[in-house]
Design an enzyme around this catalytic site. Structure first.
Site, PDB file in Angstrom:
ATOM      1  N   ILE A 161      -0.014  -1.389   7.613  1.00 40.60           N
ATOM      2  CA  ILE A 161      -1.052  -1.174   8.665  1.00 40.60           C
ATOM      3  C   ILE A 161      -2.506  -1.110   8.211  1.00 40.60           C
ATOM      4  CG2 ILE A 161      -1.895   0.440  10.498  1.00 40.60           C
ATOM      5  CD1 ILE A 161       0.924   1.177  11.064  1.00 40.60           C
ATOM      6  N   ASP A 162      -3.444  -2.013   8.343  1.00 34.69           N
ATOM      7  CA  ASP A 162      -4.754  -1.881   7.792  1.00 34.69           C
ATOM      8  C   ASP A 162      -5.591  -1.313   8.950  1.00 34.69           C
ATOM      9  OD1 ASP A 162      -6.685  -2.367   6.152  1.00 34.69           O
ATOM     10  OD2 ASP A 162      -7.478  -4.109   7.201  1.00 34.69           O
TER      11      ASP A 162
ATOM     12  N   ASP B 271      -5.778  -4.958   1.059  1.00 35.41           N
ATOM     13  CA  ASP B 271      -6.671  -5.149   2.407  1.00 35.41           C
ATOM     14  C   ASP B 271      -7.428  -6.579   2.178  1.00 35.41           C
ATOM     15  OD1 ASP B 271      -6.820  -2.333   2.736  1.00 35.41           O
ATOM     16  OD2 ASP B 271      -7.871  -2.127   0.915  1.00 35.41           O
TER      17      ASP B 271
ATOM     18  N   ASP C 298      -0.479  -5.021   3.198  1.00 38.07           N
ATOM     19  CA  ASP C 298      -0.961  -3.593   4.066  1.00 38.07           C
ATOM     20  C   ASP C 298      -0.209  -3.744   5.256  1.00 38.07           C
ATOM     21  OD1 ASP C 298      -2.180  -1.461   4.935  1.00 38.07           O
ATOM     22  OD2 ASP C 298      -4.192  -2.247   4.477  1.00 38.07           O
TER      23      ASP C 298
ATOM     24  N   THR D  62      -5.465   2.304   9.363  1.00 37.65           N
ATOM     25  CA  THR D  62      -4.503   3.426  10.150  1.00 37.65           C
ATOM     26  C   THR D  62      -5.454   4.409  10.925  1.00 37.65           C
ATOM     27  OG1 THR D  62      -3.166   2.957   8.232  1.00 37.65           O
ATOM     28  CG2 THR D  62      -3.085   5.337   9.135  1.00 37.65           C
TER      29      THR D  62
ATOM     30  N   GLU E 207       0.977  -1.190   0.082  1.00 43.43           N
ATOM     31  CA  GLU E 207      -0.155   0.042  -0.069  1.00 43.43           C
ATOM     32  C   GLU E 207       0.806   1.273  -0.138  1.00 43.43           C
ATOM     33  OE1 GLU E 207      -3.039   0.562   2.999  1.00 43.43           O
ATOM     34  OE2 GLU E 207      -3.662   1.961   2.045  1.00 43.43           O
TER      35      GLU E 207
END
Ligand code: 2AM
Ligand code: CA
Length: 268
Positions: A92-93, A217, A90, A95, A74
């Site tokens: 940090i999914d 995601d 990802d 955020t 990402e």
């Protein structure tokens, strides 16, 4: 006679260990000092220094462990490899949750081969929960097998959704949700697609639906949810794509498709 682990099992292990390493780093960083956040697709679509640090840690790990694979991340990771495996990361999914210090955020790492999603891990550091799965090899949470909730009644279904960062895309979805909430047990919005998929996988939710996601995601959570017995399609029952995701326990899937159709047009 011992047999060597399958490729899916090997990639699952790699996804788990890199997700844990990056997630624990991000959690320690989140607790120890100020965050610097900038915005991306809209004023509320944020990226912090830990999104970038997490992605760097994961791509460095893959460069060592899987140097021939392709990578899509990402925060900009893009590498064309020579093997048949592509990693979707990802770092940090969720955020926004990370920024607000809410626990529903995850590191999501999924691997795809020529047949589709093969293996993945979704690590939720603030909950201490590691979800993982590999095609035809099941799904686990902290090493314990997980499966979807047994439910055939849409009125009994706990449903989760998400809203895009683009305000223009929220109106149609808000109208759809206003209708759906009248027909189900209740509605949740946790704010991290990978976590939502894992919550369907582990029976904490019956349904998750959202539009306008990206591959990073979806892929890891898709393997995990599928292996836990969920059905994942788009809103009309065709093969899922990141632009439209409906994941549910099998007993309510067809009814939920009918409910979405009766609840207004899509935004795509
Ligand atoms: P993020 O936290 O990594 O940005 C929230 O609804 C979920 O959907 C989160 O997983 C978020 O990912 C993702 N998301 C929300 N709006 C999005 C958009 N417009 N494009 C891509 N991903 C989005
Ligand atoms: Ca992210």
């Amino acid at each position: 006679m011992s047999t060597s682990p399958s490729l899916g099992s090997q990639l699952r292990q790699i996804a788990e260990s890199l997700a844990r390493e990056a997630g624990d780093m991000a959690l320690r960083g989140r607790k120890s000092g100020p965050l610097t956040a900038t915005t991306k697709s809209s004023p509320i679509d944020m990226v912090t220094q830990f999104d970038k640090a997490s992605e760097a840690m994961i791509t460095e790990g893959l460069a060592t462990l899987r140097p021939d694979d392709s990578i899509i991340g990402e925060e900009g990771a893009a590498k064309k490899g020579t093997s048949s495996i592509t990693w979707h990361i990802d770092p940090i999914d969720g955020t926004t949750n990370f920024y607000f210090d809410l626990p529903m955020w995850a590191v999501s790492i999924g691997a795809v081969d020529e047949h589709g999603p093969l293996a993945g891990a979704v690590y939720v550091p603030a909950l201490g929960e590691m979800f993982s799965g590999a095609r035809s090899e099941g799904a686990t949470m902290n090493e314990v097998p997980i499966s979807v909730r047994a439910n055939h009644d849409i009125a009994d279904a706990l449903v989760c959704t998400g809203y895009s960062y683009l305000i223009s895309e929220r109106e149609v979805h808000a109208k759809r949700v206003a209708n759906i909430v009248m027909k189900v047990r209740d509605l949740r919005r946790f704010g991290a697609a990978a976590v939502d998929l894992c919550f369907v996988a582990s029976g904490r939710l019956d349904v998750y639906f959202e539009e306008h996601l990206n591959s990073w995601d979806l892929i890891a959570g898709q393997v995990i949810a599928t292996e836990a017995g969920a059905i994942i399609t788009d809103y009309v029952g065709n093969p899922v794509t990141p632009s439209q995701v409906l994941a549910s326990t099998p007993g309510v899937h067809a009814d939920f498709i009918r409910l979405i159709a009766a609840s207004g047009p899509g935004t795509s």
